[in-house]
Design a protein around this motif. Structure first.
Motif, mmCIF file in Angstrom:
data_model
loop_
_atom_site.group_PDB
_atom_site.id
_atom_site.type_symbol
_atom_site.label_atom_id
_atom_site.label_comp_id
_atom_site.label_asym_id
_atom_site.label_seq_id
_atom_site.Cartn_x
_atom_site.Cartn_y
_atom_site.Cartn_z
ATOM 1 N N ILE A 158 0.857 -1.181 0.000
ATOM 2 C CA ILE A 158 0.000 0.000 0.000
ATOM 3 C C ILE A 158 0.893 1.231 0.000
ATOM 4 O O ILE A 158 1.717 1.405 0.903
ATOM 5 C CB ILE A 158 -0.920 0.033 1.238
ATOM 6 C CG1 ILE A 158 -1.813 -1.208 1.293
ATOM 7 C CG2 ILE A 158 -1.758 1.307 1.248
ATOM 8 C CD1 ILE A 158 -2.591 -1.325 2.598
ATOM 9 N N ASP B 209 0.434 5.007 0.246
ATOM 10 C CA ASP B 209 -0.540 6.066 0.534
ATOM 11 C C ASP B 209 -0.100 6.773 1.813
ATOM 12 O O ASP B 209 0.192 6.120 2.817
ATOM 13 C CB ASP B 209 -1.941 5.466 0.709
ATOM 14 C CG ASP B 209 -3.043 6.509 0.572
ATOM 15 O OD1 ASP B 209 -2.873 7.625 1.106
ATOM 16 O OD2 ASP B 209 -4.065 6.204 -0.073
ATOM 17 N N ASP B 210 -0.049 8.101 1.779
ATOM 18 C CA ASP B 210 0.371 8.851 2.968
ATOM 19 C C ASP B 210 -0.790 9.129 3.921
ATOM 20 O O ASP B 210 -0.582 9.669 5.009
ATOM 21 C CB ASP B 210 1.042 10.165 2.574
ATOM 22 C CG ASP B 210 0.092 11.103 1.829
ATOM 23 O OD1 ASP B 210 -0.784 10.607 1.097
ATOM 24 O OD2 ASP B 210 0.230 12.337 1.980
ATOM 25 N N GLY C 205 -4.756 3.945 4.885
ATOM 26 C CA GLY C 205 -3.805 2.842 4.917
ATOM 27 C C GLY C 205 -4.122 1.834 5.999
ATOM 28 O O GLY C 205 -4.054 0.625 5.780
ATOM 29 N N ASP C 206 -4.503 2.330 7.182
ATOM 30 C CA ASP C 206 -4.848 1.429 8.285
ATOM 31 C C ASP C 206 -6.099 0.616 7.958
ATOM 32 O O ASP C 206 -6.169 -0.588 8.242
ATOM 33 C CB ASP C 206 -5.076 2.220 9.579
ATOM 34 C CG ASP C 206 -3.780 2.769 10.152
ATOM 35 O OD1 ASP C 206 -2.699 2.338 9.714
ATOM 36 O OD2 ASP C 206 -3.855 3.639 11.050
ATOM 37 N N THR D 274 -5.180 -1.986 5.393
ATOM 38 C CA THR D 274 -4.373 -3.038 6.016
ATOM 39 C C THR D 274 -5.258 -4.015 6.778
ATOM 40 O O THR D 274 -5.086 -5.245 6.685
ATOM 41 C CB THR D 274 -3.341 -2.416 6.972
ATOM 42 O OG1 THR D 274 -2.454 -1.582 6.229
ATOM 43 C CG2 THR D 274 -2.534 -3.501 7.682
ATOM 44 N N VAL E 158 0.681 -7.552 4.158
ATOM 45 C CA VAL E 158 0.594 -6.143 3.773
ATOM 46 C C VAL E 158 1.886 -5.418 4.115
ATOM 47 O O VAL E 158 2.422 -5.565 5.218
ATOM 48 C CB VAL E 158 -0.591 -5.442 4.477
ATOM 49 C CG1 VAL E 158 -0.658 -3.975 4.064
ATOM 50 C CG2 VAL E 158 -1.906 -6.147 4.144
ATOM 51 N N SER E 159 2.400 -4.651 3.150
ATOM 52 C CA SER E 159 3.526 -3.747 3.368
ATOM 53 C C SER E 159 3.022 -2.326 3.158
ATOM 54 O O SER E 159 2.052 -2.107 2.421
ATOM 55 C CB SER E 159 4.678 -4.055 2.407
ATOM 56 O OG SER E 159 5.077 -5.399 2.515
ATOM 57 N N ARG E 160 3.701 -1.354 3.800
ATOM 58 C CA ARG E 160 3.249 0.035 3.710
ATOM 59 C C ARG E 160 4.393 0.933 3.252
ATOM 60 O O ARG E 160 5.546 0.752 3.635
ATOM 61 C CB ARG E 160 2.753 0.513 5.077
ATOM 62 C CG ARG E 160 1.576 -0.260 5.651
ATOM 63 C CD ARG E 160 0.256 0.228 5.126
ATOM 64 N NE ARG E 160 -0.084 1.564 5.591
ATOM 65 C CZ ARG E 160 -0.728 1.832 6.734
ATOM 66 N NH1 ARG E 160 -1.062 0.833 7.549
ATOM 67 N NH2 ARG E 160 -1.028 3.063 7.072
ATOM 68 N N TYR F 121 4.775 5.365 2.630
ATOM 69 C CA TYR F 121 4.047 6.616 2.839
ATOM 70 C C TYR F 121 4.484 7.716 1.873
ATOM 71 O O TYR F 121 4.004 8.842 1.956
ATOM 72 C CB TYR F 121 4.233 7.078 4.291
ATOM 73 C CG TYR F 121 3.690 6.085 5.289
ATOM 74 C CD1 TYR F 121 2.366 6.153 5.716
ATOM 75 C CD2 TYR F 121 4.483 5.054 5.777
ATOM 76 C CE1 TYR F 121 1.859 5.230 6.619
ATOM 77 C CE2 TYR F 121 3.984 4.118 6.674
ATOM 78 C CZ TYR F 121 2.676 4.219 7.090
ATOM 79 O OH TYR F 121 2.172 3.300 7.975
#
Length: 226
Positions: free
Chosen positions: A6, A8-9, A14-15, A18, A28-30, A32
């Motif tokens: 994902i 997205d800032d 994002g939460d 997730t 899931v990886s993040r 920002y």
């Protein structure tokens, strides 16, 4: 288990994504920012990317361009998530390499369905029937492996490990990622036995031409060795 990145800032979005993706069984990886996303792609290859356009640093369009220039678009399907709704913008992004475009706000169920469709489509196209690396050849259709023309007889687990390494020749594959990816073919493989299987693979290749085709990256995992 499929890994979704994902980018997205917006922490709230994002939460929420997730949580929904994790419930569906995805890893899931993040990231920002666009810059952070590209740094992640230097280390690993997610199975799919959800990409916002309005990002700090590099914006989403720039990230998509970099993915196309590095010829990663065939490996990583990108679904754009954006509040922009103009048709011309959508068309340009799809022509630039995105596989889908979802306008914010979106229905989570619809997004999950679109993700499932793209992963299913990608599963049929992301693996060539013949993979080669430095004299190694793996034929997916016949499940056969050869080294410089000599047949190499592998166990099911050894075959699954080699196939995954050949699919990601420039990537260091962590132990946990290897276990996650090969679990469908070899559910009995553990971290302890993984080292043994890789050791056996390396020996079979060395017995043919004396070369070591798999190297351990201390504390991380394994990768193919030039």
């Amino acid at each position: 288990m499929k890994n979704i990145l994902i980018v997205d800032d917006d922490v709230y979005i994002g939460d929420a994504l997730t949580e929904s993706l994790s419930r569906e069984g995805y890893l899931v990886s993040r990231a920002y920012s666009g810059t952070e996303a590209l740094l992640i792609l230097e280390r690993t290859r997610p199975d799919l990317m959800l990409l916002d356009l309005m990002l700090p640093g590099l914006n989403g369009e720039d990230v998509l361009t970099c993915i196309r220039q590095k010829q990663l678009s065939r490996e990583i399907p990108v679904i754009v998530l954006s509040a922009r709704a103009d048709v011309d913008g959508k068309v340009n992004l799809l022509l630039d390499g995105a596989v889908d475009y979802v306008t914010k706000p979106f229905d989570t169920r619809e997004l999950l369905a679109r993700i499932a469709v793209q992963l299913r489509l990608h599963a049929f196209t992301d693996t060539p029937s013949l993979m080669t690396f430095g004299g190694l050849t793996l034929d997916v259709r016949t499940r056969s492996v050869s080294l410089e023309g000599h047949p190499v007889h592998l166990t099911r687990t050894e075959y699954a490990i080699l196939k995954l390494l050949l699919q990601n020749p420039a990537q260091v594959m962590t132990k946990s990622l290897l276990l996650d990816r090969i679990c469908e073919d070899t559910p009995d493989c553990t971290e302890v036995s993984l080292k043994m299987h890789i050791s056996n693979l390396r020996k079979k290749f060395r017995d043919i031409n004396g070369k070591d085709y798999i190297e351990a990256v201390w504390g991380i995992g394994f990768r193919l060795k030039e």
